[in-house]
Scaffold this motif. Structure first.
Motif, PDB file in Angstrom:
ATOM      1  N   ASN A  85     -34.225  53.773 -11.931  1.00  0.00           N
ATOM      2  CA  ASN A  85     -33.346  52.982 -12.785  1.00  0.00           C
ATOM      3  C   ASN A  85     -33.616  51.513 -12.474  1.00  0.00           C
ATOM      4  OD1 ASN A  85     -31.327  51.668 -14.147  1.00  0.00           O
ATOM      5  ND2 ASN A  85     -29.629  52.600 -13.014  1.00  0.00           N
ATOM      6  N   GLY A 124     -28.518  50.020 -10.874  1.00  0.00           N
ATOM      7  CA  GLY A 124     -27.221  50.682 -10.803  1.00  0.00           C
ATOM      8  C   GLY A 124     -26.628  50.757 -12.196  1.00  0.00           C
ATOM      9  N   GLY A 128     -35.296  60.914  -6.930  1.00  0.00           N
ATOM     10  CA  GLY A 128     -34.957  59.564  -7.369  1.00  0.00           C
ATOM     11  C   GLY A 128     -35.448  58.547  -6.355  1.00  0.00           C
ATOM     12  N   GLU A 180     -28.289  56.374  -6.542  1.00  0.00           N
ATOM     13  CA  GLU A 180     -27.763  55.769  -7.767  1.00  0.00           C
ATOM     14  C   GLU A 180     -26.408  55.143  -7.460  1.00  0.00           C
ATOM     15  OE1 GLU A 180     -28.198  54.126 -10.518  1.00  0.00           O
ATOM     16  OE2 GLU A 180     -29.104  55.835 -11.564  1.00  0.00           O
ATOM     17  N   THR A 200     -25.454  59.842  -5.261  1.00  0.00           N
ATOM     18  CA  THR A 200     -24.804  58.845  -6.111  1.00  0.00           C
ATOM     19  C   THR A 200     -23.654  58.226  -5.326  1.00  0.00           C
ATOM     20  OG1 THR A 200     -25.375  59.996  -8.154  1.00  0.00           O
ATOM     21  CG2 THR A 200     -23.499  58.507  -8.237  1.00  0.00           C
TER      22      THR A 200
END
Length: 288
Positions: free
Chosen positions: A64, A68, A91, A95, A126
């Motif tokens: 990403n 965030g 990932g 996150e 996360t």
């Protein structure tokens, strides 16, 4: 337009910029193993393909680029594995769900795993910040003979900083279909004063982090004893259950460090059991 209306228009609040990202991946078997057949990436959604040695399957690392998510942001993933292919997805980093002014950050994944294919969905945890708002749903379609190892882990606040969540929202869901039949539906909802509610024994019993590990396999029931041994070895609060061809492991931990350490060990043990040989976690896990 009157002078008064012009003033009102000039002072109207500007719309906040929103992050939107999408990643689509499709793998199929070619001459030398599983190969990328389709890639689409848009907005803040990106993917990288590290070179891996001695791995059972190729790896894809989701990124990403916004760093965030906050209210109104939307990330979506579509993962498709054709018959006999394999892929490990992780990932790049944890996150982060930042403070929202009211709307939800949304993460959606749609996963298709064909007969004989193996998908490992292993994102890092996360982190839900104070006043963060997240709605996440993973929808999985499995064919007979396929295998899925999937993880979602959530930390309630930045535990290393002693952050507590007094006003936040989490809606975390799974839908798992196998051969057209809904095998499992789960939707965990926790809103408001999460710190106070998490102290309740029937909710999180004071835990600062939680995780769900799913193993979908034709022989899922045969792995129950190994799963129970792996959680006992890590001295964490956990439960193991099996519903038809789906093994479910729930884990609670008192800190982010404890959750991550226990998940790494449990995943390594279960992946080794399923593959028949020692399998290391993706390097992005090792480097954190």
């Amino acid at each position: 337009m009157t002078f008064e209306n012009t003033l009102q228009s000039d002072h109207a609040p500007a719309a906040l910029a929103r992050s939107e990202g999408r990643v689509e991946l499709r793998y199929r078997v070619k001459e030398s193993g599983s190969k990328l057949a389709h890639l689409y990436q848009r907005g803040c959604g990106r993917v990288r393909f590290p070179t891996v040695d001695h791995a059972d399957y190729p790896e894809a690392v989701l990124i990403n680029t916004a760093g965030g998510l906050t209210g109104g942001d939307h990330m979506s993933y579509q993962i498709t594995l054709d018959e006999g292919s394999g892929l490990t997805i992780s990932g790049q980093a944890a996150e982060k769900i930042y403070r929202s002014v009211g709307s939800m950050a949304v993460i959606e994944a749609e996963i298709h795993v064909a007969r004989g294919a193996v998908l490992e969905w292993l994102p890092q945890e996360t982190i839900l910040f104070e006043k963060g708002r997240l709605r996440r749903m993973n929808t999985v379609y499995l064919e007979a003979g396929s295998r899925l190892i999937a993880l979602e882990a959530t930390l309630f606040g930045r535990t290393a900083h002693g952050e507590t969540l007094r006003a936040a929202s989490l809606q975390d869901g799974w839908k798992v279909w196998r051969n057209g039949k809904l095998l499992w539906f789960d939707n965990f909802v926790l809103e408001g004063d999460i710190h106070a509610k998490s102290l309740r024994p029937a909710v999180l019993a004071g835990a600062k982090g939680m995780a769900t590990i799913l193993i979908a396999d034709d022989q899922a029931e045969s792995y129950q004893d190994v799963a129970r041994d792996s959680v006992r070895e890590n001295c964490v609060r956990a439960a193991v259950t099996c519903r038809d061809e789906l093994l479910i492991i729930r884990v609670l931990a008192d800190s982010g460090y404890e959750l991550r350490k226990s998940l790494a060990r449990i995943l390594t043990r279960m992946r080794t059991e399923l593959s028949g040989h020692t399998v290391a976690l993706p390097k992005v896990w090792e480097n954190q």
